[in-house]
Motif scaffolding. Structure first.
Motif, PDB file in Angstrom:
ATOM      1  N   ILE A 188       0.859  -1.186   0.000  1.00  0.00           N
ATOM      2  CA  ILE A 188       0.000   0.000   0.000  1.00  0.00           C
ATOM      3  C   ILE A 188       0.896   1.237   0.000  1.00  0.00           C
ATOM      4  CG2 ILE A 188      -1.834   1.203   1.268  1.00  0.00           C
ATOM      5  CD1 ILE A 188      -2.436  -1.697   2.463  1.00  0.00           C
ATOM      6  N   PHE A 189       0.811   2.014  -1.072  1.00  0.00           N
ATOM      7  CA  PHE A 189       1.702   3.171  -1.241  1.00  0.00           C
ATOM      8  C   PHE A 189       0.910   4.467  -1.206  1.00  0.00           C
ATOM      9  CE2 PHE A 189       3.851  -0.242  -3.602  1.00  0.00           C
ATOM     10  CZ  PHE A 189       5.107  -0.194  -3.016  1.00  0.00           C
ATOM     11  N   LEU A 190       1.490   5.490  -0.587  1.00  0.00           N
ATOM     12  CA  LEU A 190       0.938   6.841  -0.712  1.00  0.00           C
ATOM     13  C   LEU A 190       1.764   7.559  -1.779  1.00  0.00           C
ATOM     14  CD1 LEU A 190      -1.034   9.016   0.260  1.00  0.00           C
ATOM     15  CD2 LEU A 190       0.631   9.661   2.005  1.00  0.00           C
ATOM     16  N   ALA A 191       1.130   7.863  -2.919  1.00  0.00           N
ATOM     17  CA  ALA A 191       1.872   8.465  -4.038  1.00  0.00           C
ATOM     18  C   ALA A 191       1.963   9.982  -3.912  1.00  0.00           C
ATOM     19  CB  ALA A 191       1.192   8.094  -5.360  1.00  0.00           C
ATOM     20  N   GLY A 192       1.016  10.591  -3.209  1.00  0.00           N
ATOM     21  CA  GLY A 192       0.984  12.051  -3.102  1.00  0.00           C
ATOM     22  C   GLY A 192      -0.440  12.490  -2.774  1.00  0.00           C
ATOM     23  N   ASN A 193      -0.774  13.711  -3.174  1.00  0.00           N
ATOM     24  CA  ASN A 193      -2.116  14.247  -2.886  1.00  0.00           C
ATOM     25  C   ASN A 193      -3.187  13.556  -3.733  1.00  0.00           C
ATOM     26  OD1 ASN A 193      -1.070  16.053  -1.044  1.00  0.00           O
ATOM     27  ND2 ASN A 193      -0.622  17.569  -2.641  1.00  0.00           N
ATOM     28  N   ILE A 194      -4.438  13.907  -3.474  1.00  0.00           N
ATOM     29  CA  ILE A 194      -5.550  13.308  -4.232  1.00  0.00           C
ATOM     30  C   ILE A 194      -5.269  13.415  -5.735  1.00  0.00           C
ATOM     31  CG2 ILE A 194      -7.992  13.561  -4.835  1.00  0.00           C
ATOM     32  CD1 ILE A 194      -8.478  14.433  -1.928  1.00  0.00           C
ATOM     33  N   GLY A 195      -5.471  12.324  -6.446  1.00  0.00           N
ATOM     34  CA  GLY A 195      -5.204  12.266  -7.893  1.00  0.00           C
ATOM     35  C   GLY A 195      -3.867  11.621  -8.194  1.00  0.00           C
ATOM     36  N   ALA A 196      -2.934  11.671  -7.220  1.00  0.00           N
ATOM     37  CA  ALA A 196      -1.586  11.126  -7.465  1.00  0.00           C
ATOM     38  C   ALA A 196      -1.602   9.605  -7.614  1.00  0.00           C
ATOM     39  CB  ALA A 196      -0.641  11.539  -6.340  1.00  0.00           C
ATOM     40  N   GLY A 197      -2.536   8.967  -6.929  1.00  0.00           N
ATOM     41  CA  GLY A 197      -2.642   7.507  -7.069  1.00  0.00           C
ATOM     42  C   GLY A 197      -2.943   7.138  -8.515  1.00  0.00           C
ATOM     43  N   GLN A 198      -3.851   7.901  -9.125  1.00  0.00           N
ATOM     44  CA  GLN A 198      -4.226   7.611 -10.521  1.00  0.00           C
ATOM     45  C   GLN A 198      -3.057   7.864 -11.461  1.00  0.00           C
ATOM     46  OE1 GLN A 198      -6.921   6.122 -11.185  1.00  0.00           O
ATOM     47  NE2 GLN A 198      -8.201   6.517  -9.397  1.00  0.00           N
ATOM     48  N   VAL A 199      -2.325   8.948 -11.220  1.00  0.00           N
ATOM     49  CA  VAL A 199      -1.191   9.266 -12.100  1.00  0.00           C
ATOM     50  C   VAL A 199      -0.147   8.152 -12.006  1.00  0.00           C
ATOM     51  CG1 VAL A 199       0.704  10.870 -12.548  1.00  0.00           C
ATOM     52  CG2 VAL A 199      -1.553  11.766 -11.942  1.00  0.00           C
ATOM     53  N   ALA A 200       0.188   7.751 -10.758  1.00  0.00           N
ATOM     54  CA  ALA A 200       1.212   6.713 -10.578  1.00  0.00           C
ATOM     55  C   ALA A 200       0.780   5.408 -11.229  1.00  0.00           C
ATOM     56  CB  ALA A 200       1.481   6.503  -9.087  1.00  0.00           C
ATOM     57  N   LYS A 201      -0.509   5.092 -11.096  1.00  0.00           N
ATOM     58  CA  LYS A 201      -0.983   3.833 -11.670  1.00  0.00           C
ATOM     59  C   LYS A 201      -0.869   3.825 -13.191  1.00  0.00           C
ATOM     60  CE  LYS A 201      -4.242   0.657 -12.894  1.00  0.00           C
ATOM     61  NZ  LYS A 201      -5.264  -0.283 -12.735  1.00  0.00           N
ATOM     62  N   ILE A 202      -1.259   4.921 -13.836  1.00  0.00           N
ATOM     63  CA  ILE A 202      -1.217   4.866 -15.306  1.00  0.00           C
ATOM     64  C   ILE A 202       0.198   5.025 -15.847  1.00  0.00           C
ATOM     65  CG2 ILE A 202      -3.620   5.317 -15.953  1.00  0.00           C
ATOM     66  CD1 ILE A 202      -2.005   8.211 -16.438  1.00  0.00           C
ATOM     67  N   CYS A 203       1.088   5.682 -15.072  1.00  0.00           N
ATOM     68  CA  CYS A 203       2.514   5.673 -15.470  1.00  0.00           C
ATOM     69  C   CYS A 203       3.012   4.225 -15.471  1.00  0.00           C
ATOM     70  CB  CYS A 203       3.366   6.494 -14.502  1.00  0.00           C
ATOM     71  SG  CYS A 203       3.123   8.269 -14.640  1.00  0.00           S
ATOM     72  N   ASN A 204       2.671   3.492 -14.408  1.00  0.00           N
ATOM     73  CA  ASN A 204       3.105   2.094 -14.328  1.00  0.00           C
ATOM     74  C   ASN A 204       2.537   1.289 -15.497  1.00  0.00           C
ATOM     75  OD1 ASN A 204       4.205  -0.316 -12.781  1.00  0.00           O
ATOM     76  ND2 ASN A 204       2.044  -0.868 -13.063  1.00  0.00           N
ATOM     77  N   ASN A 205       1.246   1.474 -15.778  1.00  0.00           N
ATOM     78  CA  ASN A 205       0.643   0.633 -16.819  1.00  0.00           C
ATOM     79  C   ASN A 205       1.117   1.016 -18.219  1.00  0.00           C
ATOM     80  OD1 ASN A 205      -0.540  -0.663 -14.744  1.00  0.00           O
ATOM     81  ND2 ASN A 205      -2.588  -0.723 -15.647  1.00  0.00           N
ATOM     82  N   MET A 206       1.452   2.301 -18.408  1.00  0.00           N
ATOM     83  CA  MET A 206       2.032   2.686 -19.700  1.00  0.00           C
ATOM     84  C   MET A 206       3.378   1.969 -19.883  1.00  0.00           C
ATOM     85  SD  MET A 206       2.900   6.492 -21.165  1.00  0.00           S
ATOM     86  CE  MET A 206       4.388   6.766 -20.229  1.00  0.00           C
ATOM     87  N   LEU A 207       4.177   1.952 -18.811  1.00  0.00           N
ATOM     88  CA  LEU A 207       5.469   1.253 -18.891  1.00  0.00           C
ATOM     89  C   LEU A 207       5.252  -0.245 -19.149  1.00  0.00           C
ATOM     90  CD1 LEU A 207       8.539   1.050 -18.567  1.00  0.00           C
ATOM     91  CD2 LEU A 207       8.208   0.927 -16.099  1.00  0.00           C
ATOM     92  N   LEU A 208       4.253  -0.801 -18.486  1.00  0.00           N
ATOM     93  CA  LEU A 208       3.957  -2.231 -18.675  1.00  0.00           C
ATOM     94  C   LEU A 208       3.614  -2.537 -20.140  1.00  0.00           C
ATOM     95  CD1 LEU A 208       3.367  -5.056 -17.508  1.00  0.00           C
ATOM     96  CD2 LEU A 208       1.072  -4.234 -16.913  1.00  0.00           C
ATOM     97  N   ALA A 209       2.820  -1.660 -20.755  1.00  0.00           N
ATOM     98  CA  ALA A 209       2.447  -1.861 -22.169  1.00  0.00           C
ATOM     99  C   ALA A 209       3.695  -1.833 -23.046  1.00  0.00           C
ATOM    100  CB  ALA A 209       1.461  -0.775 -22.603  1.00  0.00           C
ATOM    101  N   VAL A 210       4.581  -0.885 -22.776  1.00  0.00           N
ATOM    102  CA  VAL A 210       5.824  -0.767 -23.560  1.00  0.00           C
ATOM    103  C   VAL A 210       6.679  -2.019 -23.364  1.00  0.00           C
ATOM    104  CG1 VAL A 210       7.985   0.544 -23.736  1.00  0.00           C
ATOM    105  CG2 VAL A 210       5.802   1.762 -23.560  1.00  0.00           C
ATOM    106  N   LEU A 211       6.800  -2.467 -22.104  1.00  0.00           N
ATOM    107  CA  LEU A 211       7.622  -3.650 -21.817  1.00  0.00           C
ATOM    108  C   LEU A 211       7.047  -4.897 -22.473  1.00  0.00           C
ATOM    109  CD1 LEU A 211       8.456  -3.177 -18.018  1.00  0.00           C
ATOM    110  CD2 LEU A 211      10.036  -3.006 -19.953  1.00  0.00           C
TER     111      LEU A 211
END
Ligand code: NAD
Length: 295
Positions: A158-181
């Motif tokens: 369970i990670f705290l990425a930052g303020n409200i909305g940051a969880g969504q940003v971190a998640k889609i950064c991860n999934n964009m990288l996953l798609a590339v990989l």
């Protein structure tokens, strides 16, 4: 003990709600699909047939819905959650939605005396069933701390990425990288095959070399290299191409907001879109491997 109202009992939410019940929380459930509510009632949750009934004694709201518009209308629609819940409730939205929608929802809830965190997940249907999801949270530290007890019943990291909305940003950064990989690994494996290499040998070599990555370690896209992964089961189960396309669209709109340079993300999006449009939307996303195969 808190009373939880849980909304959205689909592929992810049903298992998540079951894990809350298993952890002895009082959970009242609601979904537009009555049979899903019934399923959870059989697992020990309290069924409800309307939003007001679901939140009648709730102090925590958890939602796991398809997209931002569903979350917004559940919370703020006529006779929705906000019209019926007591003050100072903690709202935990686990859906994957636009970060700006999450921020907007958080502001509206705060102005009405409630608390909100966005808590999208990684780990898919298997992680939801096993109770070992990763939660990527945006919100303030107090609300994050208060939510821990519920998130721990459904997840492991369970990670705290930052303020409200940051969880969504971190998640889609991860999934964009996953798609590339996933696309890159498929590309390399198929090039090896085209030149006469065994994909298992090729995978073993890359696993011990600098191309090593998560897809090679745990989710090889080439059929029959690895047991118990979607590629060895006709790409059934796992994380759908349609859902990867949803996340890549969110990634591209987030990138556009701040002029982030994402050429590989854009390319991966085009590939997954073509792959989905070719009738593969309901296959696991590792099926992108098929796009490289010679017919
Ligand atoms: P799903 O379509 O299987 O389930 C969504 C559920 O929400 C359905 O049962 C639907 O009836 C219900 N619903 C819709 N509107 C509602 C409302 N107003 N009130 C009550 N219930 C309502 O979707 P899912 O696969 O469980 O995904 C849920 C969320 O999790 C999505 O945002 C998705 O992007 C994200 N996610 C999914 C996966 C995955 O592998 N499936 C992985 C990570 C994240």
């Amino acid at each position: 003990m808190a009373n939880i109202a849980f909304f959205g009992l689909g592929n992810m939410g049903a298992s998540m709600a079951k894990n809350l019940v298993k952890a002895n929380f009082v959970v009242t459930v609601y979904d537009l699909v009555g049979s899903q509510v019934q399923l959870l009632a059989e697992a020990g949750a309290t069924p409800s047939s309307s939003i007001p009934e679901a939140v009648a004694s709730a102090d925590v709201v958890i939602s796991m819905l398809p997209a931002g518009k569903h979350v917004d209308s559940l919370y703020f629609g006529a006779n929705g959650v906000l019209d019926n819940i007591a003050d100072n409730a903690l709202f935990i939205d686990c859906s994957t939605i636009e970060s700006k929608t999450a921020i907007n929802i958080g502001e509206k809830l705060r102005s009405c005396g409630h608390r909100f965190i966005d808590a999208p997940v990684s780990g898919g249907v298997a992680g939801a069933a096993a109770g070992n999801l990763t939660f990527i949270v945006g919100g303030n530290k107090t609300d994050f701390d208060d939510a821990q007890v519920y998130l721990q019943a459904m997840g492991k990291n369970i990670f705290l990425a930052g303020n409200i909305g940051a969880g969504q940003v971190a998640k889609i950064c991860n999934n964009m990288l996953l798609a590339v990989l996933m696309a890159g690994t498929s590309e390399a494996l198929q090039m090896g095959i085209d030149n006469g290499l065994d994909p298992k040998v090729m995978s073993d070599i890359m696993l011990q070399s600098s191309g090593r990555n998560w897809t090679l370690e745990l989710y090889n896209p080439c059929p029959d290299v690895m047991p118990n992964v979607p590629s060895s089961n006709q790409y059934q189960g796992g994380f759908l191409v349609d859902l990867m396309n949803k996340d890549l669209a969110l990634a591209m709109s987030t990138a556009a907001e701040n002029q982030s340079v994402v050429p590989l993300g854009k390319l991966a999006q085009s590939m997954f879109q073509m792959h989905g449009n070719a009738g593969n939307g309901k296959l696991d996303f590792s099926s992108i491997f098929k796009a490289y195969k010679h017919n």
